[in-house]
Design an enzyme around this catalytic site. Structure first.
Site, PDB file in Angstrom:
ATOM      1  N   LYS A   1      -6.513   6.906  11.902  1.00 50.39           N
ATOM      2  CA  LYS A   1      -7.202   7.616  10.650  1.00 50.39           C
ATOM      3  C   LYS A   1      -7.640   8.893  10.627  1.00 50.39           C
ATOM      4  CE  LYS A   1      -8.235   2.830   8.870  1.00 50.39           C
ATOM      5  NZ  LYS A   1      -8.860   1.743   7.951  1.00 50.39           N
TER       6      LYS A   1
ATOM      7  N   ARG B   1       0.661  -1.668  -0.260  1.00 50.40           N
ATOM      8  CA  ARG B   1       0.555   0.216   0.350  1.00 50.40           C
ATOM      9  C   ARG B   1       1.039   1.681   0.639  1.00 50.40           C
ATOM     10  NH1 ARG B   1      -4.475  -0.188   4.846  1.00 50.40           N
ATOM     11  NH2 ARG B   1      -4.876  -1.998   3.360  1.00 50.40           N
TER      12      ARG B   1
ATOM     13  N   LYS C   1      -4.654   0.288  14.756  1.00 49.53           N
ATOM     14  CA  LYS C   1      -5.087   1.454  13.777  1.00 49.53           C
ATOM     15  C   LYS C   1      -4.914   2.979  13.959  1.00 49.53           C
ATOM     16  CE  LYS C   1      -6.883  -1.149  11.079  1.00 49.53           C
ATOM     17  NZ  LYS C   1      -7.502  -2.027  10.013  1.00 49.53           N
TER      18      LYS C   1
ATOM     19  N   CYS D   1      -7.705 -10.950  -0.185  1.00 48.06           N
ATOM     20  CA  CYS D   1      -7.814 -10.755   1.603  1.00 48.06           C
ATOM     21  C   CYS D   1      -7.962 -11.922   2.493  1.00 48.06           C
ATOM     22  CB  CYS D   1      -8.673  -9.824   1.342  1.00 48.06           C
ATOM     23  SG  CYS D   1      -9.453  -9.116   3.317  1.00 48.06           S
TER      24      CYS D   1
ATOM     25  N   CYS E   1     -14.943  -3.619  -1.199  1.00 45.41           N
ATOM     26  CA  CYS E   1     -13.534  -3.891  -0.113  1.00 45.41           C
ATOM     27  C   CYS E   1     -12.916  -4.727  -1.706  1.00 45.41           C
ATOM     28  CB  CYS E   1     -13.974  -4.486   0.828  1.00 45.41           C
ATOM     29  SG  CYS E   1     -14.620  -5.631   0.756  1.00 45.41           S
TER      30      CYS E   1
ATOM     31  N   ARG F   1      -2.590   6.320   9.850  1.00 42.76           N
ATOM     32  CA  ARG F   1      -2.411   6.109   8.214  1.00 42.76           C
ATOM     33  C   ARG F   1      -2.301   7.091   7.187  1.00 42.76           C
ATOM     34  NH1 ARG F   1      -4.354   0.592   8.304  1.00 42.76           N
ATOM     35  NH2 ARG F   1      -3.983  -0.301   9.715  1.00 42.76           N
TER      36      ARG F   1
ATOM     37  N   CYS G   1     -14.614  -2.409   5.077  1.00 35.87           N
ATOM     38  CA  CYS G   1     -13.100  -1.246   4.251  1.00 35.87           C
ATOM     39  C   CYS G   1     -13.604  -0.743   3.793  1.00 35.87           C
ATOM     40  CB  CYS G   1     -11.873  -2.303   3.853  1.00 35.87           C
ATOM     41  SG  CYS G   1     -11.533  -3.394   5.354  1.00 35.87           S
TER      42      CYS G   1
ATOM     43  N   CYS H   1     -16.436  -8.720   4.879  1.00 37.97           N
ATOM     44  CA  CYS H   1     -16.506  -9.034   6.685  1.00 37.97           C
ATOM     45  C   CYS H   1     -16.985  -7.502   7.365  1.00 37.97           C
ATOM     46  CB  CYS H   1     -15.119 -10.061   6.192  1.00 37.97           C
ATOM     47  SG  CYS H   1     -14.014  -8.571   7.227  1.00 37.97           S
TER      48      CYS H   1
HETATM   49 FE1  SRM Z   1      -9.262  -2.378   5.588  1.00 42.99          FE
HETATM   50  C1  SRM Z   1      -7.527  -4.917   7.232  1.00 42.99           C
HETATM   51  C2  SRM Z   1      -8.644  -3.661   2.905  1.00 42.99           C
HETATM   52  C3  SRM Z   1     -10.140   0.693   4.415  1.00 42.99           C
HETATM   53  C4  SRM Z   1     -11.458  -1.245   9.030  1.00 42.99           C
HETATM   54  N1  SRM Z   1      -8.490  -3.871   5.034  1.00 42.99           N
HETATM   55  C5  SRM Z   1      -7.573  -5.017   6.177  1.00 42.99           C
HETATM   56  C6  SRM Z   1      -6.922  -5.796   5.074  1.00 42.99           C
HETATM   57  C7  SRM Z   1      -5.275  -5.731   5.394  1.00 42.99           C
HETATM   58  C8  SRM Z   1      -7.465  -7.499   6.129  1.00 42.99           C
HETATM   59  C9  SRM Z   1      -5.839  -8.359   6.310  1.00 42.99           C
HETATM   60  O1  SRM Z   1      -5.795  -7.391   7.472  1.00 42.99           O
HETATM   61  O2  SRM Z   1      -5.398  -8.839   6.573  1.00 42.99           O
HETATM   62  C10 SRM Z   1      -7.250  -5.774   3.898  1.00 42.99           C
HETATM   63  C11 SRM Z   1      -6.584  -6.599   2.459  1.00 42.99           C
HETATM   64  C12 SRM Z   1      -7.353  -6.712   1.067  1.00 42.99           C
HETATM   65  C13 SRM Z   1      -6.466  -6.890   0.282  1.00 42.99           C
HETATM   66  O3  SRM Z   1      -6.292  -7.980  -0.224  1.00 42.99           O
HETATM   67  O4  SRM Z   1      -5.943  -5.484  -0.789  1.00 42.99           O
HETATM   68  C14 SRM Z   1      -8.201  -4.262   3.526  1.00 42.99           C
HETATM   69  N2  SRM Z   1      -9.020  -1.585   3.939  1.00 42.99           N
HETATM   70  C15 SRM Z   1      -9.066  -2.372   2.466  1.00 42.99           C
HETATM   71  C16 SRM Z   1      -8.693  -1.570   1.370  1.00 42.99           C
HETATM   72  C17 SRM Z   1      -7.515  -1.789   0.995  1.00 42.99           C
HETATM   73  C18 SRM Z   1     -10.084  -1.856   1.186  1.00 42.99           C
HETATM   74  C19 SRM Z   1     -10.255  -1.442  -0.339  1.00 42.99           C
HETATM   75  O5  SRM Z   1     -11.137  -1.732  -1.288  1.00 42.99           O
HETATM   76  O6  SRM Z   1     -10.011  -0.179  -0.710  1.00 42.99           O
HETATM   77  C20 SRM Z   1      -8.720  -0.220   2.265  1.00 42.99           C
HETATM   78  C21 SRM Z   1      -7.543   0.067   2.511  1.00 42.99           C
HETATM   79  C22 SRM Z   1      -7.324   1.796   2.542  1.00 42.99           C
HETATM   80  C23 SRM Z   1      -5.345   2.123   2.950  1.00 42.99           C
HETATM   81  O7  SRM Z   1      -5.917   3.046   1.604  1.00 42.99           O
HETATM   82  O8  SRM Z   1      -5.207   2.683   3.739  1.00 42.99           O
HETATM   83  C24 SRM Z   1      -9.193  -0.405   3.465  1.00 42.99           C
HETATM   84  N3  SRM Z   1     -10.704  -1.149   6.965  1.00 42.99           N
HETATM   85  C25 SRM Z   1     -10.592   0.924   5.484  1.00 42.99           C
HETATM   86  C26 SRM Z   1     -11.705   0.765   6.488  1.00 42.99           C
HETATM   87  C27 SRM Z   1     -12.359   2.509   5.308  1.00 42.99           C
HETATM   88  C28 SRM Z   1     -11.655   3.704   5.678  1.00 42.99           C
HETATM   89  O9  SRM Z   1     -10.605   3.544   6.629  1.00 42.99           O
HETATM   90  O10 SRM Z   1     -11.851   5.019   5.439  1.00 42.99           O
HETATM   91  C29 SRM Z   1     -12.063   0.398   6.784  1.00 42.99           C
HETATM   92  C30 SRM Z   1     -13.253   0.836   8.118  1.00 42.99           C
HETATM   93  C31 SRM Z   1     -13.272   2.531   8.515  1.00 42.99           C
HETATM   94  C32 SRM Z   1     -12.243   1.912   9.820  1.00 42.99           C
HETATM   95  O11 SRM Z   1     -10.763   1.456  10.304  1.00 42.99           O
HETATM   96  O12 SRM Z   1     -12.919   2.044  11.476  1.00 42.99           O
HETATM   97  C33 SRM Z   1     -11.245  -0.514   7.536  1.00 42.99           C
HETATM   98  N4  SRM Z   1      -9.368  -3.291   7.407  1.00 42.99           N
HETATM   99  C34 SRM Z   1     -10.207  -2.459   8.226  1.00 42.99           C
HETATM  100  C35 SRM Z   1     -10.150  -3.515   9.501  1.00 42.99           C
HETATM  101  C36 SRM Z   1     -10.788  -3.166  11.046  1.00 42.99           C
HETATM  102  C37 SRM Z   1     -10.608  -2.527  12.267  1.00 42.99           C
HETATM  103  C38 SRM Z   1     -11.342  -2.200  13.563  1.00 42.99           C
HETATM  104  O13 SRM Z   1     -11.477  -1.143  13.873  1.00 42.99           O
HETATM  105  O14 SRM Z   1     -11.747  -3.433  13.981  1.00 42.99           O
HETATM  106  C39 SRM Z   1      -9.863  -4.201   9.385  1.00 42.99           C
HETATM  107  C40 SRM Z   1      -8.957  -5.883  10.195  1.00 42.99           C
HETATM  108  C41 SRM Z   1      -7.686  -5.181  11.367  1.00 42.99           C
HETATM  109  O15 SRM Z   1      -7.268  -4.022  11.457  1.00 42.99           O
HETATM  110  O16 SRM Z   1      -7.803  -6.113  12.183  1.00 42.99           O
HETATM  111  C42 SRM Z   1      -8.902  -4.487   7.834  1.00 42.99           C
HETATM  112 FE1  SF4 Z   2     -11.170  -7.980   3.276  1.00 40.42          FE
HETATM  113 FE2  SF4 Z   2     -13.026  -7.943   5.499  1.00 40.42          FE
HETATM  114 FE3  SF4 Z   2     -11.684  -5.603   4.273  1.00 40.42          FE
HETATM  115 FE4  SF4 Z   2     -12.992  -7.018   2.993  1.00 40.42          FE
HETATM  116  S1  SF4 Z   2     -13.724  -5.714   4.699  1.00 40.42           S
HETATM  117  S2  SF4 Z   2     -11.183  -6.175   2.353  1.00 40.42           S
HETATM  118  S3  SF4 Z   2     -12.797  -9.063   3.243  1.00 40.42           S
HETATM  119  S4  SF4 Z   2     -10.938  -7.095   5.867  1.00 40.42           S
END
Ligand code: SRM
Ligand code: SF4
Length: 560
Positions: free
Chosen positions: A209, A75, A207, A434, A428, A144, A477, A473
């Protein structure tokens, strides 16, 4: 938290990592596996990478007694989603030479590479840095990528907010030199002792944000950020920011102790106070966040555990001044404005719809080639939006016809003719990369939207811009909690159906059905949309209608 509780495993790992070095160098050199050592899989996130494996091939490789097909997600750190045409071209080239031939624009305005093999990891990161971008702190328990509204029509205000976004991003960067040693081949200066004056050696509990929104547009979903900054513009000048804290959308199925929460607005700061304010909020989270249970470690839980008043008092004490009350603000929409917009200086901005942010050449749609051709000639910049789209920005009047010509030549202008519901959709990444996905998301979105398009056509509302978001899930994201129709994966082919978020991002949706198939969802949505078409109040949006019509109980949020 009782004293007897054990620290989350990541805590001693971070503390013992020598400021994020761990055994990463050894892991990268290990020729026996495409993976890296277990502890390093956590530490490498701070460097902007995740280990993944192709889940489509998992079973087959298991049968053949092969290790999973490991590869890495990288990323990019790119505050506000702004990059130059030269950087676009560099990333496009790297996607072909070192990754899976595609770029993924994320919901936080940056690029991801998928499918990078271990042997190419270091060179990819090195080359990203050669392009004057980097990947440090794109993931991990640190601040981030900082988001900023794209705001095509006001380039002056965008420039100012962009500058503050960058300052916040730079100020909150980790100070370790591990990144430069491991990926860029820099050697430590003799006698240099690494330290992290702000983060300490265990960094944050989780994390973190930050995003800046410029009303009336909320395309970064400001209330979903740990710190959401709402620009206050008076007499055409940026006078400061309202500060919202404790947003976050991640949940875990079956765990009521986890939940989505919108940020609480706590006051107003002047532009010159914004960096210090972000630092102090981050430091409160550093000192008081839950380091025992990562599921309850985000800032939102720290605030709810201690109380908002306590948090505000603590912040005032640390700042040494009392934050004044917030100024009035209003958001109209969380969506993007597509097509051409002109700013006051006459520069053009073309926002192009990119389904799920996936930039590649499709069979009948050479999207990646078209954007590459535009990057070859563009005398402006690219701005990635928080809705996974891209804005071709700052186009001089004399170049507009050329860009228009390329948009047409490669069929990219067809994006504008997609239905409004498709243009308002997001998914997502999900499967196959993922590791946490429970159901399809990006690969499922196009056909699900087609099904809803059909329903809307049937009830005479083909142009309705309903916000549809799908995630594989409950981590959130694709920010599904802020969708008018949100699907959250439960198991293959089964989703939770959430309804009723506001179209401007200031109200969460509510659970309507827990585990339903597409056929069941369409059966539920069909009569609802019919009633919407027949009884909506002038201009009423679907998210508001489901509340008013009693499909969702305002108090409990559950179906009544
Ligand atoms: Fe996310 C974890 C993809 C935005 C909440 N996110 C992941 C992981 C890295 C899976 C992992 O931990 O193994 C995913 C990788 C998938 C892949 O194959 O690419 C992933 N997140 C993404 C992206 C690429 C989704 C997308 O389709 O664009 C976004 C990348 C953003 C960036 O450039 O930094 C992405 N993730 C978000 C958002 C939206 C936002 O930030 O605006 C959220 C919800 C907002 C928040 O943070 O509350 C989000 N991602 C999570 C979480 C849950 C965090 C939590 O508080 O519980 C995880 C899991 C974790 O952290 O354990 C996670
Ligand atoms: Fe993976 Fe769940 Fe985030 Fe989708 S919402 S990219 S399935 S961790």
């Amino acid at each position: 938290m009782s004293e007897e509780q054990t620290l989350a495993v990541n805590e001693p790992l971070k503390a013992g990592s020598n400021f994020l070095r761990g055994t990463l160098v050894e892991s990268l050199h290990d020729p026996v596996t495409g993976n890296i050592a277990e502890g390093d899989t956590q530490l490498i996130k701070f460097h902007g990478c995740y280990v993944q494996d192709d889940r489509d091939l998992r079973q087959e490789r298991l049968k053949q007694k092969l290790e999973p097909l490991y590869s890495f997600l990288i990323r990019v750190r790119m505050a506000a989603g702004v990059c130059s045409p030269k950087q676009w071209l560099d990333l496009d080239r790297l996607a072909h030479s070192h990754a899976n031939g595609a770029l993924r624009m994320t919901t936080r305005q940056t690029f991801q590479f998928h499918g990078v093999l271990k042997r190419d990891l270091r060179d990819t990161i090195y080359q990203i840095n050669q392009s004057l971008l980097d990947t440090i702190a794109a993931c991990g328990d640190v601040n981030r990528n900082v988001m900023v509204n794209v705001l095509p029509e006001r380039s002056d205000i965008h420039a100012e907010c962009y500058r503050w976004g960058q300052e916040i991003s730079d100020h909150l960067l980790p100070k370790t030199t591990a990144y430069h040693e491991i990926w860029l081949g820099k050697t430590q200066v003799a006698g240099h002792q690494d330290s992290e004056p702000m983060y300490g050696d265990t960094y944050l509990p989780r994390k973190f944000k930050i995003g800046i929104a410029i009303p009336p547009q909320n395309d970064i979903d400001v209330f979903s950020q740990d710190i959401g900054l709402i620009a206050v513009i008076k007499n055409d000048q940026l006078t400061g920011f309202n500060v919202a804290i404790g947003g976050g959308l991640g949940r875990t199925h079956g765990d009521d102790g986890t939940y989505a929460r919108l940020g609480s607005v706590i006051g107003f700061v002047l532009p010159e106070q914004v960096v210090q304010t972000c630092e102090q909020i981050l430091c409160i989270q550093r000192d008081h966040g839950n380091r025992y249970n990562r599921k309850n470690a985000r800032l939102k839980y720290t605030i709810d555990r201690h109380g908002l008043e306590w948090f505000q008092q603590e912040l005032n004490n640390r700042l040494g001044w009392k934050m004044p009350a917030e100024r009035s603000y209003h958001f109209d929409t969380s969506g993007d404005q597509f097509g051409w917009v002109e700013d006051r200086e006459g520069l053009g901005y073309y926002t192009l719809f990119v389904e799920s942010g996936r930039v590649k050449d499709f069979d009948d749609y050479p999207l990646m080639t078209g954007l590459r051709e535009i990057a070859q000639v563009l005398d402006g910049e690219f701005r990635l939006t928080g809705n996974q789209n891209v804005c071709i920005a700052g186009v001089k009047p004399e170049q507009r016809a050329q860009i228009d010509g390329l948009l047409k030549q490669y069929g990219l202008d067809s994006g504008i003719r997609q239905s409004n519901i498709r243009k308002a959709s997001m998914a997502c990444v999900g499967l196959p990369t993922c590791g946490l996905a429970m159901a399809e998301s990006e690969r499922y979105l196009p056909s699900f939207v087609s099904s809803i398009e059909k329903l809307l056509g049937d009830v005479g509302l083909p142009d309705e811009p309903i916000i549809v978001r799908i995630t594989g899930c409950p981590n959130g994201c694709g920010r599904p909690s802020l969708a008018e129709i949100g699907l959250v994966g439960k198991s293959p082919g089964h989703y939770q159906l959430w309804l009723g978020a506001s179209p401007n991002g200031d109200r969460l949706n509510q659970l309507y059905r827990d585990s339903v198939t597409e056929a069941q969802m369409l059966e539920i949505l069909s009569p609802m949309l019919e009633k919407f078409a027949a009884t909506r109040i002038d201009g009423e949006r679907f998210g508001d209608f489901v509340y008013r019509s009693g499909y969702i109980d305002d108090a409990t949020g559950y179906e009544i």
